[in-house]
Write an enzyme that holds these catalytic residues in place. Structure first.
Site, PDB file in Angstrom:
ATOM      1  N   TYR A 116       0.797  -1.414   0.472  1.00  0.00           N
ATOM      2  CA  TYR A 116       0.284   0.103   0.245  1.00  0.00           C
ATOM      3  C   TYR A 116       0.645   1.345   0.204  1.00  0.00           C
ATOM      4  O   TYR A 116       1.790   1.142   0.761  1.00  0.00           O
ATOM      5  CB  TYR A 116      -0.825  -0.004   1.215  1.00  0.00           C
ATOM      6  N   TRP A 118       0.990   5.978  -1.515  1.00  0.00           N
ATOM      7  CA  TRP A 118       0.553   6.793  -2.543  1.00  0.00           C
ATOM      8  C   TRP A 118       1.587   7.014  -3.690  1.00  0.00           C
ATOM      9  O   TRP A 118       1.422   7.731  -4.442  1.00  0.00           O
ATOM     10  CB  TRP A 118       0.484   7.851  -1.819  1.00  0.00           C
TER      11      TRP A 118
HETATM   12  N1  LIG Z   1      -2.465   7.614  13.149  1.00  0.00           N
HETATM   13  C1  LIG Z   1      -2.955   7.029  11.516  1.00  0.00           C
HETATM   14  N2  LIG Z   1      -2.484   6.708  10.317  1.00  0.00           N
HETATM   15  C2  LIG Z   1      -2.780   6.762   8.718  1.00  0.00           C
HETATM   16  C3  LIG Z   1      -3.878   8.248   8.403  1.00  0.00           C
HETATM   17  C4  LIG Z   1      -4.174   8.495   9.555  1.00  0.00           C
HETATM   18  O1  LIG Z   1      -5.081   9.483   9.672  1.00  0.00           O
HETATM   19  N3  LIG Z   1      -3.936   8.524  11.130  1.00  0.00           N
HETATM   20  N4  LIG Z   1      -3.818   7.938   7.600  1.00  0.00           N
HETATM   21  C5  LIG Z   1      -3.777   6.389   7.020  1.00  0.00           C
HETATM   22  C6  LIG Z   1      -3.993   6.979   5.435  1.00  0.00           C
HETATM   23  S1  LIG Z   1      -5.405   7.810   4.975  1.00  0.00           S
HETATM   24  C7  LIG Z   1      -2.852   6.943   4.085  1.00  0.00           C
HETATM   25  S2  LIG Z   1      -3.887   6.947   2.769  1.00  0.00           S
HETATM   26  C8  LIG Z   1      -1.774   6.399   4.678  1.00  0.00           C
HETATM   27  C9  LIG Z   1      -0.652   7.094   3.686  1.00  0.00           C
HETATM   28  O2  LIG Z   1       0.709   6.077   4.141  1.00  0.00           O
HETATM   29  P1  LIG Z   1       1.589   5.919   2.634  1.00  0.00           P
HETATM   30  O3  LIG Z   1       0.833   5.860   1.583  1.00  0.00           O
HETATM   31  O4  LIG Z   1       2.491   4.864   2.322  1.00  0.00           O
HETATM   32  O5  LIG Z   1       2.506   7.664   2.618  1.00  0.00           O
HETATM   33  P2  LIG Z   1       3.207   8.210   2.247  1.00  0.00           P
HETATM   34  O6  LIG Z   1       4.249   8.933   3.034  1.00  0.00           O
HETATM   35  O7  LIG Z   1       3.077   9.080   0.888  1.00  0.00           O
HETATM   36  O8  LIG Z   1       4.217   6.911   1.380  1.00  0.00           O
HETATM   37  C10 LIG Z   1       4.940   7.096   0.273  1.00  0.00           C
HETATM   38  C11 LIG Z   1       6.864   6.047   0.261  1.00  0.00           C
HETATM   39  O9  LIG Z   1       5.771   5.956  -1.830  1.00  0.00           O
HETATM   40  C12 LIG Z   1       7.509   7.086  -1.569  1.00  0.00           C
HETATM   41  N5  LIG Z   1       7.986   7.418  -2.948  1.00  0.00           N
HETATM   42  C13 LIG Z   1       7.107   8.325  -3.728  1.00  0.00           C
HETATM   43  N6  LIG Z   1       7.161   8.192  -5.139  1.00  0.00           N
HETATM   44  C14 LIG Z   1       7.560   6.585  -4.920  1.00  0.00           C
HETATM   45  C15 LIG Z   1       8.175   5.815  -6.928  1.00  0.00           C
HETATM   46  O10 LIG Z   1       7.873   6.774  -7.573  1.00  0.00           O
HETATM   47  N7  LIG Z   1       8.564   4.938  -6.819  1.00  0.00           N
HETATM   48  C16 LIG Z   1       9.327   4.225  -5.028  1.00  0.00           C
HETATM   49  N8  LIG Z   1       9.972   3.591  -5.287  1.00  0.00           N
HETATM   50  N9  LIG Z   1       9.014   4.838  -4.030  1.00  0.00           N
HETATM   51  C17 LIG Z   1       7.714   6.271  -4.297  1.00  0.00           C
HETATM   52  C18 LIG Z   1       8.272   7.921  -0.807  1.00  0.00           C
HETATM   53  O11 LIG Z   1       8.918   8.217  -0.911  1.00  0.00           O
HETATM   54  C19 LIG Z   1       7.156   7.129   0.235  1.00  0.00           C
HETATM   55  O12 LIG Z   1       8.398   6.345   1.550  1.00  0.00           O
HETATM   56  O13 LIG Z   1      -1.510   6.457   5.658  1.00  0.00           O
HETATM   57  C20 LIG Z   1      -2.200   6.504   6.971  1.00  0.00           C
HETATM   58  N10 LIG Z   1      -1.585   6.240   8.152  1.00  0.00           N
HETATM   59  N1  LIG Z   2      -2.067  18.034   3.234  1.00  0.00           N
HETATM   60  C1  LIG Z   2      -2.494  17.176   3.054  1.00  0.00           C
HETATM   61  N2  LIG Z   2      -3.796  17.131   2.573  1.00  0.00           N
HETATM   62  C2  LIG Z   2      -4.291  14.878   2.764  1.00  0.00           C
HETATM   63  C3  LIG Z   2      -3.430  14.254   3.112  1.00  0.00           C
HETATM   64  C4  LIG Z   2      -1.950  14.313   3.237  1.00  0.00           C
HETATM   65  O1  LIG Z   2      -1.627  13.707   4.208  1.00  0.00           O
HETATM   66  N3  LIG Z   2      -1.907  16.008   3.414  1.00  0.00           N
HETATM   67  N4  LIG Z   2      -3.723  12.625   2.774  1.00  0.00           N
HETATM   68  C5  LIG Z   2      -4.983  12.917   1.916  1.00  0.00           C
HETATM   69  C6  LIG Z   2      -5.503  11.854   2.491  1.00  0.00           C
HETATM   70  S1  LIG Z   2      -4.618   9.745   1.452  1.00  0.00           S
HETATM   71  C7  LIG Z   2      -6.842  11.628   2.833  1.00  0.00           C
HETATM   72  S2  LIG Z   2      -7.249   9.720   2.551  1.00  0.00           S
HETATM   73  C8  LIG Z   2      -7.306  12.242   2.997  1.00  0.00           C
HETATM   74  C9  LIG Z   2      -7.859  11.980   4.812  1.00  0.00           C
HETATM   75  O2  LIG Z   2      -9.272  12.878   4.998  1.00  0.00           O
HETATM   76  P1  LIG Z   2     -10.181  12.858   6.108  1.00  0.00           P
HETATM   77  O3  LIG Z   2      -9.995  11.596   6.854  1.00  0.00           O
HETATM   78  O4  LIG Z   2     -11.450  13.827   5.783  1.00  0.00           O
HETATM   79  O5  LIG Z   2      -9.040  14.129   6.715  1.00  0.00           O
HETATM   80  P2  LIG Z   2      -8.369  13.999   8.826  1.00  0.00           P
HETATM   81  O6  LIG Z   2      -7.280  14.699   8.449  1.00  0.00           O
HETATM   82  O7  LIG Z   2      -7.856  12.132   9.258  1.00  0.00           O
HETATM   83  O8  LIG Z   2      -9.290  13.810   9.239  1.00  0.00           O
HETATM   84  C10 LIG Z   2      -9.791  14.874   9.579  1.00  0.00           C
HETATM   85  C11 LIG Z   2     -10.485  16.128  10.458  1.00  0.00           C
HETATM   86  O9  LIG Z   2     -11.980  14.755  11.156  1.00  0.00           O
HETATM   87  C12 LIG Z   2     -11.703  14.969  12.859  1.00  0.00           C
HETATM   88  N5  LIG Z   2     -12.144  14.255  13.207  1.00  0.00           N
HETATM   89  C13 LIG Z   2     -11.326  12.947  13.242  1.00  0.00           C
HETATM   90  N6  LIG Z   2     -12.178  11.791  13.936  1.00  0.00           N
HETATM   91  C14 LIG Z   2     -13.250  12.794  14.402  1.00  0.00           C
HETATM   92  C15 LIG Z   2     -14.307  11.784  14.760  1.00  0.00           C
HETATM   93  O10 LIG Z   2     -14.409  11.205  15.704  1.00  0.00           O
HETATM   94  N7  LIG Z   2     -15.838  13.053  14.858  1.00  0.00           N
HETATM   95  C16 LIG Z   2     -15.818  14.137  14.478  1.00  0.00           C
HETATM   96  N8  LIG Z   2     -16.665  14.833  13.739  1.00  0.00           N
HETATM   97  N9  LIG Z   2     -14.210  14.429  13.754  1.00  0.00           N
HETATM   98  C17 LIG Z   2     -13.561  14.033  13.761  1.00  0.00           C
HETATM   99  C18 LIG Z   2     -10.083  15.652  12.735  1.00  0.00           C
HETATM  100  O11 LIG Z   2     -10.202  17.153  13.823  1.00  0.00           O
HETATM  101  C19 LIG Z   2      -9.088  16.266  10.894  1.00  0.00           C
HETATM  102  O12 LIG Z   2      -8.503  16.792  11.805  1.00  0.00           O
HETATM  103  O13 LIG Z   2      -6.995  13.242   3.350  1.00  0.00           O
HETATM  104  C20 LIG Z   2      -5.742  13.463   2.025  1.00  0.00           C
HETATM  105  N10 LIG Z   2      -5.772  15.188   1.834  1.00  0.00           N
HETATM  106 MO   LIG Z   3      -5.767   7.863   2.814  1.00  0.00          MO
END
Ligand SMILES: Nc1nc2c(c(=O)[nH]1)N[C@H]1C(S)=C(S)[C@@H](COP(=O)(O)OP(=O)(O)OC[C@H]3O[C@@H](n4cnc5c(=O)[nH]c(N)nc54)[C@H](O)[C@@H]3O)O[C@H]1N2
Ligand SMILES: Nc1nc2c(c(=O)[nH]1)N[C@H]1C(S)=C(S)[C@@H](COP(=O)(O)OP(=O)(O)OC[C@H]3O[C@@H](n4cnc5c(=O)[nH]c(N)nc54)[C@H](O)[C@@H]3O)O[C@H]1N2
Ligand SMILES: [Mo]
Length: 775
Positions: A116, A118
């Site tokens: 998994y 991005w």
């Molecule tokens: N506590 C907590 N944890 C969370 C979340 C949360 O809300 N709370 N959110 C979750 C969510 S929604 C997501 S989507 C995940 C995100 O988790 P990830 O998608 O794993 O996060 P990234 O840091 O985007 O990791 C991408 C990695 O790919 C590498 N990379 C980028 N481009 C390339 C490329 O072209 N080739 C190769 N080989 N590598 C590359 C980057 O250097 C980076 O290390 O985290 C999750 N974790």
């Molecule tokens: N700049 C930036 N933007 C991103 C990303 C990033 O890494 N950086 N990641 C992207 C990715 S992969 C994803 S999946 C999306 C995620 O999009 P979301 O899941 O919507 O984003 P989060 O920032 O995890 O949460 C949004 C807000 O929800 C509130 N929240 C958390 N738990 C609860 C709850 O139980 N109840 C209520 N009412 N509120 C709550 C928190 O205060 C938080 O600030 O964002 C995307 N956008």
């Molecule tokens: Mo995500």
């Protein structure tokens, strides 16, 4: 073909595309530069420091092998051994030989396929697609399903209404909302810092302008959630109602209760467009469990005043209203429930499919929701076919490695965890994204070999056995496209890769040659030939939709094609409303399923066939809150995408003494003797980390917020009492699935305690290179 219109290059500029934006490239002989794209009304700052960041000393420059693995294939020493830099020939031979050994001895189901993450923007050099295609060509691998973003959501919404991808791509555009929506009720805000991002490239950022237009037209925002800043609009338009985290379902059920007992539900809508209301109603009214889901009941759980819940129900029914649900709500224990309850409430109100009414899931998480652009197919690159059927729901990675042969439930069936000997990862960072990182460390001791393609020496690379250096999207040619964005972009390489870094495609092609699977993987094409082929196949698809494309060379020379806007702006589920038979949903009844018989028949004790309240495993109402009295939210970071570019100048500029900021209320700070800017220790029974305190009144007391993305920096590996020195919330989060239905990530269900850190703050090592042994 009458309608045919030729898509010609209309844009004479040179653009770099990233998940967080399009940037104009100024090409200079020694050092090129990036600037905001002049057509983007709200460019993201993240990309402005990206080119400099990709020149960082932290880039992986040469293939590297962990010393202990190289010597005798030992598994101990991950994270502490030195690395030995080797030639590409040696590295590729080692990878191919090890793959052949593992496949020969244990079969392809012993490989966990690099799962998994991005990766980077670009339709071809998308590391996830590349690693999956490579492993498929090599006979298959154990894959993952769903996402961390929408673990519970992706599994539950097809049972209720439609696939999440369909919903994401069909959200009503901001301009339609601005015209029609009078009450915008949102759970978890509309976090415009998150809408900086769109997978594949957010090109023109809509959310800040969309929100402002709604407010200017007099729409009232009711913002239910613990963090004021989640809805970045002035107080004049916003009523902020803080509630305890993970209690949204209770409030939604009580709103439904109020709507029903006051006879405000839309019988005609329920009859024509939904299924199962009569089976859900007895639960809401308390006839099945003796607990009517009244406003008082929800108030005791959530902290939202009962009177306000009752009044809100009437306001929602009286005016054109939209119910918006942040994705974060479902990244929690029983995360299926808030989505189901929100859709059920919107069904009662009967405004689904009307301009500006119904539900949104969600406005805020990405730029795509609310875009004025039509959904068009993009150029594609096939991942091939995987003959191996074993899989995991993506957030079950540690369970997979720790419990081979054990059974797990998922979406109505029982499955078995495969016995994994090799992990092959490209384009993701589990040591940033997975929950309970100390547990992940223990899981990481199990595989015999861990191979990683990475751009940077983050903790994920440091925990691998073989690290192969990958290029960034600015160092290769690609096609830039993202759903409901205005352009197809010729992403022309900006500068040469550092050291010996190579494109993932070329690395995989060379390994495939050694494995005898080169023809299947490459089909005899170079990456340049693939780009042309992807464009040409896309031209055929577009012709079928009435659009002729200029030929590839003209497109590539000009730099971008402007894509057509739709004839009528998107309104979610409008077709279904206009003709529910011709546009029947893909649910069993073809209607919105307020009650779903199939899910009910699964018989899960943690996810029945309808929306219901479950107290989360950890929350402010649980026993555990006596010891760990703060609910920690881990949101998406403002200054980066997950862990990507954590080392950039922009990200570093917002840290506190180099540590990730944690937001806490003045009240909680005061009782703990913590001042703004202090370094604090955040801890629970799973781990501890340091962070820099940001003290504010704009967060509910009892709640703290620590964004994801700080590169993990454990002080002593294997000792969870020693803090992560940087502030990665996953040191503290729990690694348990949302329910037996989805097994989704539950990071938002997490209690902690905080204290002021006394003594000398330990220096960080997150941004240091690993130790290298002489070759
Ligand atoms: N506590 C907590 N944890 C969370 C979340 C949360 O809300 N709370 N959110 C979750 C969510 S929604 C997501 S989507 C995940 C995100 O988790 P990830 O998608 O794993 O996060 P990234 O840091 O985007 O990791 C991408 C990695 O790919 C590498 N990379 C980028 N481009 C390339 C490329 O072209 N080739 C190769 N080989 N590598 C590359 C980057 O250097 C980076 O290390 O985290 C999750 N974790
Ligand atoms: N700049 C930036 N933007 C991103 C990303 C990033 O890494 N950086 N990641 C992207 C990715 S992969 C994803 S999946 C999306 C995620 O999009 P979301 O899941 O919507 O984003 P989060 O920032 O995890 O949460 C949004 C807000 O929800 C509130 N929240 C958390 N738990 C609860 C709850 O139980 N109840 C209520 N009412 N509120 C709550 C928190 O205060 C938080 O600030 O964002 C995307 N956008
Ligand atoms: Mo995500």
């Amino acid at each position: 073909m009458n309608q045919s219109q030729t898509l010609i290059p209309t844009l004479d500029c040179d653009l770099a595309i990233s998940h967080w934006g399009a940037y104009e490239i100024t090409r200079q002989k020694d050092k090129s530069a990036l600037n905001a794209w002049r057509e983007d009304p709200h460019p993201s700052e993240i990309g402005l420091s990206m080119l400099d960041a990709y020149r960082s000393k932290l880039r992986v420059k040469r293939p590297a092998v962990r010393e202990g693995w190289l010597k005798d294939r030992s598994r101990s020493g991950r994270g502490s051994d030195r690395f030995v830099e080797v030639s590409w020939e040696t590295a590729l031979d080692l990878v191919a030989e090890e793959m052949q050994r593992v496949i020969g001895a244990h079969g392809n189901s012993a490989i966990f396929g690099g799962s998994y993450g991005w990766s980077s923007a670009g339709r071809f050099h998308h590391a996830q697609s590349q690693v999956h295609r490579f492993l498929n060509a090599a006979g298959g691998y154990v894959r993952h399903t769903d996402s961390y973003s929408l673990g519970a959501g992706r599994v539950v919404t097809p049972h209720i209404v439609a696939e999440m991808d369909y919903l994401k791509d069909s959200h009503t555009s901001w301009d339609v909302l601005a015209q029609h929506t009078r009450v915008f009720l949102t759970f978890g805000g509309v976090v415009t810092k998150n809408a900086q991002v769109n997978a594949g490239g957010a090109m023109t950022h809509h959310a800040p302008g969309g929100l402002a237009a709604l407010a200017a037209n007099g729409c009232r925002f009711v913002h239910i959630g613990p963090v004021r800043a989640d809805l970045p609009l002035p107080d004049a338009s916003v009523e902020w109602i803080p509630i305890r985290p993970n209690t949204d379902t209770a409030v939604l059920l009580a709103l439904a209760h109020e709507v029903i007992i006051n006879g405000l539900h839309d019988e005609a809508f329920l009859h024509t467009y939904t299924h199962g209301f009569e089976k859900w109603k007895p639960y809401v009214l308390g006839e099945t469990d003796g607990t009517p889901k009244t406003a008082e009941w929800a108030s005791a759980i959530s902290g939202m005043p009962a009177e306000r819940i009752a009044r809100l129900a009437r306001e929602l029914a009286a005016e054109r209203s939209l119910i918006n649900l942040a994705w974060s709500l479902q990244r929690a224990d029983h995360g299926e429930q808030p989505f189901w309850a929100g859709i059920a409430l919107a069904s009662l109100l009967g405004q689904i499919g009307l301009p500006g009414g119904g539900f949104g899931i969600g406005y805020g998480p990405a730029n795509v929701m609310g875009s004025p652009f039509d959904k068009l197919p993009g150029p594609t690159f096939s991942q091939g076919k995987n003959p191996i059927s074993d899989f995991i729901p993506c957030a079950r990675i540690a369970d997979l490695l720790l419990h081979p042969g054990e059974k797990f439930d998922y979406n109505g069936a029982s499955h078995t965890y495969a016995d994994i000997r090799m992990v092959y990862w490209a384009g993701g960072n589990p040591f940033h994204h997975h929950q309970d990182l100390h547990r992940l460390v223990r899981a990481w001791e199990k595989p015999e070999t861990i191979i990683v393609h990475e751009q940077v020496w983050n903790y994920h690379s440091k925990m691998a056995d073989i690290v192969l250096p990958a290029t960034s999207s600015l160092e290769r040619d690609d096609l830039g496209f993202s759903s409901r964005e205005p352009l197809l972009v010729a992403m022309r390489r900006v500068e040469a890769p550092p050291g010996e870094a190579r494109d993932d495609y070329d690395i995989f092609a060379d390994i495939s040659r050694r494995l005898g699977t080169e023809q299947t993987f490459t089909e005899g094409l170079s990456s340049a030939q693939w780009l042309r082929q992807m464009y040409d196949s896309w031209a055929v698809v577009m012709r079928g939709r009435g659009h002729e494309l200029v030929d590839y060379d003209d497109f590539w020379r000009a730099g971008a094609l402007r894509l057509p806007l739709p004839k009528r702006p998107p309104v979610m589920l409008q077709d279904f409303r206009e003709d529910p038979d011709a546009h029947a949903l893909k649910t069993p009844s073809g209607r919105i399923e307020i009650f779903n018989d199939k899910v009910a028949e699964f018989g899960y004790d943690d996810c029945p066939g309808y929306a219901r309240w479950y107290p989360p495993a950890e929350w402010l109402g649980s026993e555990k809150a006596r010891e760990y009295p703060l609910h920690m939210l881990s949101d998406q970071p403002l200054t980066k995408l997950h862990s990507q570019l954590d080392f950039s100048a922009y990200s570093l500029s917002k840290k506190i003494k180099g540590r990730e900021p944690i937001v806490l209320s003045s009240q909680d700070a005061q009782t703990r003797g913590i001042a703004d800017g202090d370094i604090v220790r955040v801890f629970n029974d799973r781990g501890a980390c340091l962070a820099g305190a940001v003290v504010t009144d704009a967060i509910m007391p009892g709640v703290v917020k620590l964004s994801t993305g700080a590169w993990w920096d454990p002080q002593r590996l294997g000792d969870s009492a020693q803090p992560d020195r940087h502030g990665n919330p996953n040191t503290l989060t729990r690694d348990v699935g949302a329910s037996r239905l989805s097994q989704g990530c539950t990071a938002q269900t997490c209690l902690v305690q905080i204290e002021k850190f006394e003594g000398e703050v330990p220096p960080m090592q997150a941004f240091e290179l690993p130790a290298f042994a002489p070759a």
